[in-house]
Scaffold this motif. Structure first.
Motif, PDB file in Angstrom:
ATOM      1  N   VAL A  95       0.836  -1.204   0.000  1.00 37.72           N
ATOM      2  CA  VAL A  95       0.000   0.000   0.000  1.00 37.72           C
ATOM      3  C   VAL A  95       0.867   1.248   0.000  1.00 37.72           C
ATOM      4  CG1 VAL A  95      -1.675   1.324   1.348  1.00 37.72           C
ATOM      5  CG2 VAL A  95      -1.944  -1.155   1.119  1.00 37.72           C
ATOM      6  N   LEU A  96       1.910   1.247   0.820  1.00 40.99           N
ATOM      7  CA  LEU A  96       2.790   2.412   0.899  1.00 40.99           C
ATOM      8  C   LEU A  96       3.545   2.624  -0.411  1.00 40.99           C
ATOM      9  CD1 LEU A  96       3.836   4.675   2.722  1.00 40.99           C
ATOM     10  CD2 LEU A  96       5.648   3.119   3.501  1.00 40.99           C
ATOM     11  N   ALA A  97       3.988   1.556  -1.031  1.00 42.22           N
ATOM     12  CA  ALA A  97       4.704   1.674  -2.301  1.00 42.22           C
ATOM     13  C   ALA A  97       3.799   2.224  -3.393  1.00 42.22           C
ATOM     14  CB  ALA A  97       5.266   0.313  -2.714  1.00 42.22           C
ATOM     15  N   ARG A  98       2.546   1.814  -3.393  1.00 39.45           N
ATOM     16  CA  ARG A  98       1.612   2.360  -4.380  1.00 39.45           C
ATOM     17  C   ARG A  98       1.420   3.855  -4.157  1.00 39.45           C
ATOM     18  NH1 ARG A  98       1.146   1.404  -8.958  1.00 39.45           N
ATOM     19  NH2 ARG A  98       1.136  -0.823  -8.483  1.00 39.45           N
ATOM     20  N   ARG A  99       1.364   4.259  -2.890  1.00 39.91           N
ATOM     21  CA  ARG A  99       1.283   5.693  -2.584  1.00 39.91           C
ATOM     22  C   ARG A  99       2.547   6.407  -3.063  1.00 39.91           C
ATOM     23  NH1 ARG A  99       0.894   6.365   3.459  1.00 39.91           N
ATOM     24  NH2 ARG A  99      -0.794   4.880   3.090  1.00 39.91           N
ATOM     25  N   GLY A 100       3.680   5.748  -2.906  1.00 39.52           N
ATOM     26  CA  GLY A 100       4.933   6.333  -3.374  1.00 39.52           C
ATOM     27  C   GLY A 100       4.953   6.518  -4.878  1.00 39.52           C
ATOM     28  N   ASN A 101       4.398   5.574  -5.609  1.00 40.43           N
ATOM     29  CA  ASN A 101       4.336   5.721  -7.060  1.00 40.43           C
ATOM     30  C   ASN A 101       3.502   6.938  -7.447  1.00 40.43           C
ATOM     31  OD1 ASN A 101       2.440   4.909  -9.636  1.00 40.43           O
ATOM     32  ND2 ASN A 101       4.607   4.473  -9.963  1.00 40.43           N
ATOM     33  N   ARG A 102       2.348   7.123  -6.796  1.00 36.00           N
ATOM     34  CA  ARG A 102       1.508   8.278  -7.110  1.00 36.00           C
ATOM     35  C   ARG A 102       2.222   9.585  -6.787  1.00 36.00           C
ATOM     36  NH1 ARG A 102      -2.485   4.924  -4.666  1.00 36.00           N
ATOM     37  NH2 ARG A 102      -2.398   6.172  -2.748  1.00 36.00           N
ATOM     38  N   ALA A 103       3.101   9.545  -5.777  1.00 35.16           N
ATOM     39  CA  ALA A 103       3.825  10.757  -5.371  1.00 35.16           C
ATOM     40  C   ALA A 103       4.891  11.174  -6.377  1.00 35.16           C
ATOM     41  CB  ALA A 103       4.472  10.534  -4.000  1.00 35.16           C
ATOM     42  N   LEU A 104       5.189  10.325  -7.347  1.00 33.35           N
ATOM     43  CA  LEU A 104       6.199  10.666  -8.348  1.00 33.35           C
ATOM     44  C   LEU A 104       5.675  11.664  -9.376  1.00 33.35           C
ATOM     45  CD1 LEU A 104       7.770   7.159  -9.073  1.00 33.35           C
ATOM     46  CD2 LEU A 104       8.537   8.902  -7.454  1.00 33.35           C
ATOM     47  N   ALA A 105       4.388  11.912  -9.395  1.00 33.87           N
ATOM     48  CA  ALA A 105       3.812  12.843 -10.363  1.00 33.87           C
ATOM     49  C   ALA A 105       4.320  14.262 -10.115  1.00 33.87           C
ATOM     50  CB  ALA A 105       2.286  12.805 -10.288  1.00 33.87           C
ATOM     51  N   GLY A 106       4.639  14.968 -11.181  1.00 33.16           N
ATOM     52  CA  GLY A 106       5.128  16.340 -11.072  1.00 33.16           C
ATOM     53  C   GLY A 106       5.484  16.873 -12.440  1.00 33.16           C
ATOM     54  N   GLU A 107       6.079  18.054 -12.463  1.00 30.91           N
ATOM     55  CA  GLU A 107       6.386  18.717 -13.730  1.00 30.91           C
ATOM     56  C   GLU A 107       7.876  18.988 -13.924  1.00 30.91           C
ATOM     57  OE1 GLU A 107       4.173  19.096 -16.075  1.00 30.91           O
ATOM     58  OE2 GLU A 107       2.646  18.230 -14.757  1.00 30.91           O
ATOM     59  N   ALA A 108       8.717  18.451 -13.047  1.00 26.55           N
ATOM     60  CA  ALA A 108      10.157  18.719 -13.133  1.00 26.55           C
ATOM     61  C   ALA A 108      10.859  17.673 -13.998  1.00 26.55           C
ATOM     62  CB  ALA A 108      10.779  18.733 -11.739  1.00 26.55           C
ATOM     63  N   LEU A 109      11.989  18.067 -14.567  1.00 28.99           N
ATOM     64  CA  LEU A 109      12.848  17.124 -15.278  1.00 28.99           C
ATOM     65  C   LEU A 109      13.590  16.277 -14.259  1.00 28.99           C
ATOM     66  CD1 LEU A 109      14.211  16.133 -17.934  1.00 28.99           C
ATOM     67  CD2 LEU A 109      15.937  17.906 -17.548  1.00 28.99           C
ATOM     68  N   GLY A 110      13.541  14.961 -14.443  1.00 33.39           N
ATOM     69  CA  GLY A 110      14.236  14.054 -13.544  1.00 33.39           C
ATOM     70  C   GLY A 110      15.199  13.166 -14.300  1.00 33.39           C
ATOM     71  N   HIS A 111      16.284  12.782 -13.647  1.00 33.44           N
ATOM     72  CA  HIS A 111      17.280  11.914 -14.261  1.00 33.44           C
ATOM     73  C   HIS A 111      16.791  10.479 -14.344  1.00 33.44           C
ATOM     74  CE1 HIS A 111      20.905   9.303 -14.159  1.00 33.44           C
ATOM     75  NE2 HIS A 111      21.427  10.216 -14.942  1.00 33.44           N
ATOM     76  N   GLY A 112      16.213   9.981 -13.261  1.00 38.41           N
ATOM     77  CA  GLY A 112      15.617   8.658 -13.275  1.00 38.41           C
ATOM     78  C   GLY A 112      16.522   7.503 -12.922  1.00 38.41           C
TER      79      GLY A 112
END
Length: 312
Positions: free
Chosen positions: A187-204
């Motif tokens: 459950v926490l990991a799924r929440r973490g995935n949703r938290a990755l949303a944003g508008e910044a450039l990321g290296h990954g």
């Protein structure tokens, strides 16, 4: 522990026609090539010097054998070619395609990967570099082609869910704490995935072997095939996880609080998402040509779970 996958080709292994084509782009024959060991790719990665004294960094792959990987070279060229000047990233010099091979040619950044275990000054310099990248407005040409982090990593971040659906008999030995609360972690990991949303450039794919520290202390972020658009939290957590993996004495939680104020719970969820991917990947069969990858992912998984346990 540094990310080194093994099996890397050498400059001398490349077809003569490809080497000649790279030399033509550089304006002079290559007279010296020094292979770089870091990273997880069966392709070559060399610092080269030409007869005229020009330096460059060249990495190349055979598209016939590794079609997916050469596409990553093309993607990295697209990213580097679109980024504005002044960012702490290498300059793109050329993308060379010859007889099915693809070579990416970039600036040879003066410096080396940060020393391990990580030191505080290097971590702070890396955070500054990531901050500079995240602060730039994403060029429209990249906004149209780069994946959204939460979409691109949705499958990776569901690793705990896969462990629930397809149990791993070795999980209790790998980490008893995680095995006892796998439902909560999923459950926490799924929440973490949703938290990755944003508008910044990321290296990954932030870790020491994808960073170069200049002699003056500044850090340049290299190897951009996994660039995404999303939250800056992703890259910051990845860097600090690598710091923990190195057994550094740097207080990563203090740095996390300083660089991501008010986002402590979000960062914890992203750590869980990272752990989900690494733990699930660690149980998979070896990847041909990359004999050290699974052991490295297992180490990353243990480091992520240990950090998560402290923040639980």
């Amino acid at each position: 522990m540094r990310g080194e996958g093994g099996g890397r080709a050498q400059w001398s292994d490349l077809p003569g026609g490809l080497r000649d084509a790279v030399a033509a782009e550089l304006g002079s024959p290559v007279v010296r090539a020094t292979s770089q060991a870091g990273g997880f790719s069966p392709g070559s990665a060399d610092r080269v010097i030409t007869a005229s004294g020009r330096r460059a960094f060249v990495k190349a792959l055979d598209g016939g054998r590794f079609p997916g990987s050469v596409d990553l070279h093309r993607r990295e060229a697209r990213v580097l070619g679109a980024l504005p000047a002044g960012l702490p990233v290498p300059e793109l010099l050329a993308l060379v395609e010859h007889d099915g091979w693809v070579a990416l040619v970039t600036e040879d950044v003066d410096g080396e990967s940060p020393a391990l275990p990580w030191r505080l000054s290097a971590v702070e310099a890396a955070l500054d570099a990531l901050g500079a990248v995240a602060a730039v407005s994403v060029p429209p040409v990249l906004r149209d082609v780069l994946p959204r982090a939460e979409v691109d990593l949705e499958h990776d971040d569901a690793g705990f869910e896969r462990l629930l659906a397809d149990p791993w008999s070795g999980l209790a030995r790998f980490d008893p704490w995680a095995a006892e609360r796998l439902d909560e972690l999923a459950v926490l990991a799924r929440r973490g995935n949703r938290a990755l949303a944003g508008e910044a450039l990321g290296h990954g794919d932030v870790r020491a072997d994808n960073l170069v520290q200049r002699p003056g202390g500044g850090v340049v972020v290299v190897d951009w095939p996994h660039a995404v658009i999303g939250s800056p939290v992703f890259d910051v957590v990845a860097l600090l996880l690598d710091v923990r993996l190195s057994s550094s004495e740097v207080d990563v939680d203090a740095l996390l609080a300083a660089h991501l104020p008010g986002l402590g719970d979000v960062a914890t969820a992203v750590i869980a998402a990272d752990a989900a991917y690494f733990v699930d990947a660690a149980r998979l069969p070896p990847v041909p040509g990359l004999p050290a990858l699974r052991a490295f992912q297992a180490a990353q998984g243990r480091a992520a779970l240990a950090w998560l346990r402290e923040r639980w």
